[in-house]
Design an enzyme around this catalytic site. Sequence first.
Site, PDB file in Angstrom:
ATOM      1  N   PHE A 243       3.313   0.192 -23.054  1.00 27.77           N
ATOM      2  CA  PHE A 243       3.533   1.541 -23.567  1.00 27.77           C
ATOM      3  C   PHE A 243       2.845   2.516 -22.597  1.00 27.77           C
ATOM      4  CE2 PHE A 243       6.277   1.307 -27.255  1.00 27.77           C
ATOM      5  CZ  PHE A 243       6.544  -0.049 -27.187  1.00 27.77           C
ATOM      6  N   ASN A 244       1.948   3.374 -22.994  1.00 26.55           N
ATOM      7  CA  ASN A 244       1.435   4.384 -22.045  1.00 26.55           C
ATOM      8  C   ASN A 244      -0.008   4.099 -21.632  1.00 26.55           C
ATOM      9  OD1 ASN A 244       3.766   5.607 -23.504  1.00 26.55           O
ATOM     10  ND2 ASN A 244       3.321   7.310 -22.153  1.00 26.55           N
TER      11      ASN A 244
ATOM     12  N   SER B  84       8.447  -2.273 -19.227  1.00 26.92           N
ATOM     13  CA  SER B  84       8.024  -0.972 -19.760  1.00 26.92           C
ATOM     14  C   SER B  84       8.734  -0.684 -21.069  1.00 26.92           C
ATOM     15  CB  SER B  84       8.394   0.100 -18.731  1.00 26.92           C
ATOM     16  OG  SER B  84       8.348   1.379 -19.301  1.00 26.92           O
TER      17      SER B  84
ATOM     18  N   LYS C  44      13.990  -2.035 -14.518  1.00 30.77           N
ATOM     19  CA  LYS C  44      13.204  -2.891 -15.424  1.00 30.77           C
ATOM     20  C   LYS C  44      14.138  -3.735 -16.301  1.00 30.77           C
ATOM     21  CE  LYS C  44       9.134  -1.611 -14.127  1.00 30.77           C
ATOM     22  NZ  LYS C  44       8.365  -2.526 -13.279  1.00 30.77           N
TER      23      LYS C  44
ATOM     24  N   ASN D 176       1.719   2.895  -2.564  1.00 34.87           N
ATOM     25  CA  ASN D 176       1.208   3.802  -3.602  1.00 34.87           C
ATOM     26  C   ASN D 176      -0.223   3.450  -4.001  1.00 34.87           C
ATOM     27  OD1 ASN D 176       1.693   6.093  -5.239  1.00 34.87           O
ATOM     28  ND2 ASN D 176       1.948   4.772  -7.029  1.00 34.87           N
TER      29      ASN D 176
ATOM     30  N   TYR E 213      14.908   4.072 -12.679  1.00 29.47           N
ATOM     31  CA  TYR E 213      13.664   3.302 -12.801  1.00 29.47           C
ATOM     32  C   TYR E 213      13.760   2.346 -13.993  1.00 29.47           C
ATOM     33  CZ  TYR E 213       9.018   2.199 -14.565  1.00 29.47           C
ATOM     34  OH  TYR E 213       7.934   1.527 -15.080  1.00 29.47           O
TER      35      TYR E 213
ATOM     36  N   LEU F 284       0.806  -1.224   0.000  1.00 28.10           N
ATOM     37  CA  LEU F 284       0.000   0.000   0.000  1.00 28.10           C
ATOM     38  C   LEU F 284       0.841   1.277   0.000  1.00 28.10           C
ATOM     39  CD1 LEU F 284      -2.826  -1.111   2.494  1.00 28.10           C
ATOM     40  CD2 LEU F 284      -2.865  -1.210   0.001  1.00 28.10           C
TER      41      LEU F 284
ATOM     42  N   LEU G 192       7.309  -6.736  -0.397  1.00 26.99           N
ATOM     43  CA  LEU G 192       8.114  -7.793  -1.032  1.00 26.99           C
ATOM     44  C   LEU G 192       9.518  -7.866  -0.422  1.00 26.99           C
ATOM     45  CD1 LEU G 192       7.233  -7.605  -4.836  1.00 26.99           C
ATOM     46  CD2 LEU G 192       6.637  -9.419  -3.224  1.00 26.99           C
TER      47      LEU G 192
ATOM     48  N   PHE H 103       3.251  -6.910 -10.511  1.00 30.34           N
ATOM     49  CA  PHE H 103       3.184  -5.470 -10.797  1.00 30.34           C
ATOM     50  C   PHE H 103       3.966  -4.647  -9.771  1.00 30.34           C
ATOM     51  CE2 PHE H 103      -0.949  -7.031 -12.402  1.00 30.34           C
ATOM     52  CZ  PHE H 103      -0.960  -6.480 -13.672  1.00 30.34           C
TER      53      PHE H 103
HETATM   54  P1  NAD Z   1       1.077   1.638  -9.066  1.00 30.75           P
HETATM   55  O1  NAD Z   1       2.047   2.400  -8.256  1.00 30.75           O
HETATM   56  O2  NAD Z   1      -0.321   2.139  -9.156  1.00 30.75           O
HETATM   57  O3  NAD Z   1       1.020   0.114  -8.561  1.00 30.75           O
HETATM   58  C1  NAD Z   1       2.142  -0.536  -8.025  1.00 30.75           C
HETATM   59  C2  NAD Z   1       1.718  -1.153  -6.704  1.00 30.75           C
HETATM   60  O4  NAD Z   1       2.850  -1.831  -6.135  1.00 30.75           O
HETATM   61  C3  NAD Z   1       1.256  -0.126  -5.675  1.00 30.75           C
HETATM   62  O5  NAD Z   1      -0.029  -0.500  -5.198  1.00 30.75           O
HETATM   63  C4  NAD Z   1       2.312  -0.181  -4.563  1.00 30.75           C
HETATM   64  O6  NAD Z   1       1.747   0.059  -3.301  1.00 30.75           O
HETATM   65  C5  NAD Z   1       2.861  -1.590  -4.724  1.00 30.75           C
HETATM   66  N1  NAD Z   1       4.252  -1.783  -4.276  1.00 30.75           N
HETATM   67  C6  NAD Z   1       5.343  -1.065  -4.611  1.00 30.75           C
HETATM   68  N2  NAD Z   1       6.452  -1.578  -4.009  1.00 30.75           N
HETATM   69  C7  NAD Z   1       6.030  -2.666  -3.285  1.00 30.75           C
HETATM   70  C8  NAD Z   1       6.689  -3.599  -2.449  1.00 30.75           C
HETATM   71  N3  NAD Z   1       7.993  -3.530  -2.202  1.00 30.75           N
HETATM   72  N4  NAD Z   1       5.951  -4.577  -1.876  1.00 30.75           N
HETATM   73  C9  NAD Z   1       4.611  -4.666  -2.091  1.00 30.75           C
HETATM   74  N5  NAD Z   1       3.941  -3.791  -2.860  1.00 30.75           N
HETATM   75  C10 NAD Z   1       4.640  -2.803  -3.456  1.00 30.75           C
HETATM   76  O7  NAD Z   1       1.702   1.473 -10.533  1.00 30.75           O
HETATM   77  P2  NAD Z   1       1.044   0.955 -11.875  1.00 30.75           P
HETATM   78  O8  NAD Z   1       0.929   2.108 -12.806  1.00 30.75           O
HETATM   79  O9  NAD Z   1      -0.133   0.128 -11.598  1.00 30.75           O
HETATM   80  O10 NAD Z   1       2.242   0.062 -12.421  1.00 30.75           O
HETATM   81  C11 NAD Z   1       2.315  -1.330 -12.169  1.00 30.75           C
HETATM   82  C12 NAD Z   1       3.614  -1.874 -12.741  1.00 30.75           C
HETATM   83  O11 NAD Z   1       3.668  -1.586 -14.131  1.00 30.75           O
HETATM   84  C13 NAD Z   1       4.871  -1.246 -12.129  1.00 30.75           C
HETATM   85  O12 NAD Z   1       5.853  -2.257 -12.009  1.00 30.75           O
HETATM   86  C14 NAD Z   1       5.284  -0.224 -13.158  1.00 30.75           C
HETATM   87  O13 NAD Z   1       6.661   0.029 -13.134  1.00 30.75           O
HETATM   88  C15 NAD Z   1       4.870  -0.903 -14.449  1.00 30.75           C
HETATM   89  N6  NAD Z   1       4.613   0.044 -15.544  1.00 30.75           N
HETATM   90  C16 NAD Z   1       3.703   1.048 -15.369  1.00 30.75           C
HETATM   91  C17 NAD Z   1       3.483   1.961 -16.393  1.00 30.75           C
HETATM   92  C18 NAD Z   1       2.495   3.087 -16.217  1.00 30.75           C
HETATM   93  O14 NAD Z   1       2.498   4.014 -17.039  1.00 30.75           O
HETATM   94  N7  NAD Z   1       1.629   3.084 -15.224  1.00 30.75           N
HETATM   95  C19 NAD Z   1       4.182   1.846 -17.600  1.00 30.75           C
HETATM   96  C20 NAD Z   1       5.096   0.799 -17.742  1.00 30.75           C
HETATM   97  C21 NAD Z   1       5.303  -0.109 -16.704  1.00 30.75           C
HETATM   98  C1  UD1 Z   2       7.076   8.338 -18.769  1.00 31.01           C
HETATM   99  C2  UD1 Z   2       8.438   7.888 -18.286  1.00 31.01           C
HETATM  100  C3  UD1 Z   2       8.643   6.434 -18.668  1.00 31.01           C
HETATM  101  C4  UD1 Z   2       7.492   5.571 -18.120  1.00 31.01           C
HETATM  102  C5  UD1 Z   2       6.172   6.139 -18.666  1.00 31.01           C
HETATM  103  C6  UD1 Z   2       4.973   5.387 -18.174  1.00 31.01           C
HETATM  104  C7  UD1 Z   2       9.831   9.924 -18.316  1.00 31.01           C
HETATM  105  C8  UD1 Z   2      10.987  10.610 -18.954  1.00 31.01           C
HETATM  106  N1  UD1 Z   2       9.469   8.729 -18.869  1.00 31.01           N
HETATM  107  O1  UD1 Z   2       7.061   8.199 -20.160  1.00 31.01           O
HETATM  108  O2  UD1 Z   2       9.865   5.952 -18.156  1.00 31.01           O
HETATM  109  O3  UD1 Z   2       7.647   4.226 -18.543  1.00 31.01           O
HETATM  110  O4  UD1 Z   2       6.070   7.505 -18.256  1.00 31.01           O
HETATM  111  O5  UD1 Z   2       4.816   5.558 -16.786  1.00 31.01           O
HETATM  112  O6  UD1 Z   2       9.256  10.398 -17.355  1.00 31.01           O
HETATM  113  N2  UD1 Z   2       3.842  15.648 -21.156  1.00 31.01           N
HETATM  114  C9  UD1 Z   2       3.570  16.995 -21.182  1.00 31.01           C
HETATM  115  N3  UD1 Z   2       3.198  17.607 -20.016  1.00 31.01           N
HETATM  116  C10 UD1 Z   2       3.074  16.937 -18.831  1.00 31.01           C
HETATM  117  C11 UD1 Z   2       3.356  15.541 -18.827  1.00 31.01           C
HETATM  118  C12 UD1 Z   2       3.748  14.935 -20.008  1.00 31.01           C
HETATM  119  O7  UD1 Z   2       3.661  17.641 -22.233  1.00 31.01           O
HETATM  120  O8  UD1 Z   2       2.760  17.552 -17.809  1.00 31.01           O
HETATM  121  C13 UD1 Z   2       4.210  14.984 -22.423  1.00 31.01           C
HETATM  122  C14 UD1 Z   2       5.588  14.337 -22.402  1.00 31.01           C
HETATM  123  O9  UD1 Z   2       6.582  15.240 -22.800  1.00 31.01           O
HETATM  124  C15 UD1 Z   2       5.382  13.175 -23.393  1.00 31.01           C
HETATM  125  C16 UD1 Z   2       3.902  12.803 -23.219  1.00 31.01           C
HETATM  126  O10 UD1 Z   2       3.290  13.939 -22.626  1.00 31.01           O
HETATM  127  O11 UD1 Z   2       5.577  13.629 -24.718  1.00 31.01           O
HETATM  128  C17 UD1 Z   2       3.692  11.596 -22.316  1.00 31.01           C
HETATM  129  O12 UD1 Z   2       4.358  11.813 -21.085  1.00 31.01           O
HETATM  130  P1  UD1 Z   2       4.245  10.780 -19.856  1.00 31.01           P
HETATM  131  O13 UD1 Z   2       2.812  10.506 -19.579  1.00 31.01           O
HETATM  132  O14 UD1 Z   2       5.081  11.304 -18.751  1.00 31.01           O
HETATM  133  O15 UD1 Z   2       4.850   9.430 -20.430  1.00 31.01           O
HETATM  134  P2  UD1 Z   2       6.288   9.141 -21.115  1.00 31.01           P
HETATM  135  O16 UD1 Z   2       7.076  10.356 -21.286  1.00 31.01           O
HETATM  136  O17 UD1 Z   2       6.027   8.327 -22.325  1.00 31.01           O
END
Ligand code: NAD
Ligand code: UD1
Length: 330
Positions: free
Chosen positions: A177-178, A124, A152, A35, A148, A33, A59, A80
Amino acid sequence: MSILVTGGTGYIGSHTCVEFIEKGQEIIVLDNLCNSKVEVLDHIKTITGIKPKFYEIDLLDREGVKRVFEENDIDCVIHFAGLKAVGESVAKPMEYYRNNIVGTLNLVDEMRAHNCFKLVFSSSATVYGKPASVPIREDFPLSTTNPYGTTKLYIEQILKDLCVADKRFSVVLLRYFNPIGAHDSGLIGDNPNGIPNNLMPYVTRVAKGILPHLNVFGNDYETEDGTGVRDYIHVLDLAAGHYAALKALSEPGVSIYNLGTGNGCSVLDIIHTFECVNGIKIPYCIAERRPGDIAECYADATKAEVELGWKATRGLDEMCASAWNFEKNA
Ligand code: NAD
Ligand code: UD1
């Protein structure tokens, strides 16, 4: 047999729990918990009728992780749990390496000790660093620009080495991706603490009046409108991608898939679509480029379609509408 979801109360994890419960799978959630909020479990129950069994465990607490495996018959793990803020990882690299890497080592050691050999890992698109071209295929060279991303990349390598050494393991690396958007109920979604780093949660908070305007990080990239281009994917499509990935767990070794739509979308596309779909103006200013950003990043998503039969189906309209529906209720 159950599926253990680490990080299951988080943004992507909670949507994946819903997807799996709706497919009839038994889910156990482990999260510390740090995040996310425990109430997410109630929201999962409201949506699906089932509240997953929950362990509030870190973990890094090896004994705690062991207990989860001792008390349950776990067939497969979807991993995750991890820290994910790029800027914070630059400021606190040791925390990121310890949490993400040691956390994964503890998990895998306990899996092995309890004869559980199937793992899906959240990687990612950040592992592609600055790609030489787009769309990005899974066999493109890997590199990272921040701690970060390095966690990965290292975890991917650790899991590849593990599969070479222990043929019982079957691992799927999913490179997201995003992910944006939220469940149609508006009960679960992306709810970052503090000022959001990512685009969509920033946009929704501007829409709500919590933040005054959006800073668009650069309009002089070599893209169609000069703003950054990304592959935004609906979180529900992403969740479905995890279910499809179970198919690849029937074979030993490592399988790697991009989970994206294959379409690039600019920051201005997002703003305009959000405004049009939700009828809300998003004030924005053009700001400096954000250090470390790249011009374009979008997937070649063919491999997942061919091998897993998975394809993203939801469009940008749905992503923008559901993201706002969640923020309104938050
Ligand atoms: P999130 O922060 O919402 O979820 C991650 C969860 O992991 C949280 O609930 C947090 O409390 C828990 N957590 C963190 N460290 C922990 C630990 N040591 N032990 C137990 N629980 C722990 O993030 P999300 O956006 O749901 O992302 C999930 C996964 O996907 C992450 O590994 C993230 O790096 C990866 N990912 C996310 C994105 C994105 O844009 N959201 C993009 C690429 C990869
Ligand atoms: C970011 C992370 C990447 C991570 C991904 C998903 C960085 C440099 N990269 O990627 O490692 O895997 O998030 O969690 O942080 N933007 C704006 N204004 C804002 C926010 C974003 O213009 O306030 C633009 C950015 O410049 C980018 C696009 O929106 O062009 C997407 O940004 P973001 O959502 O942060 O994702 P990534 O940059 O792809």
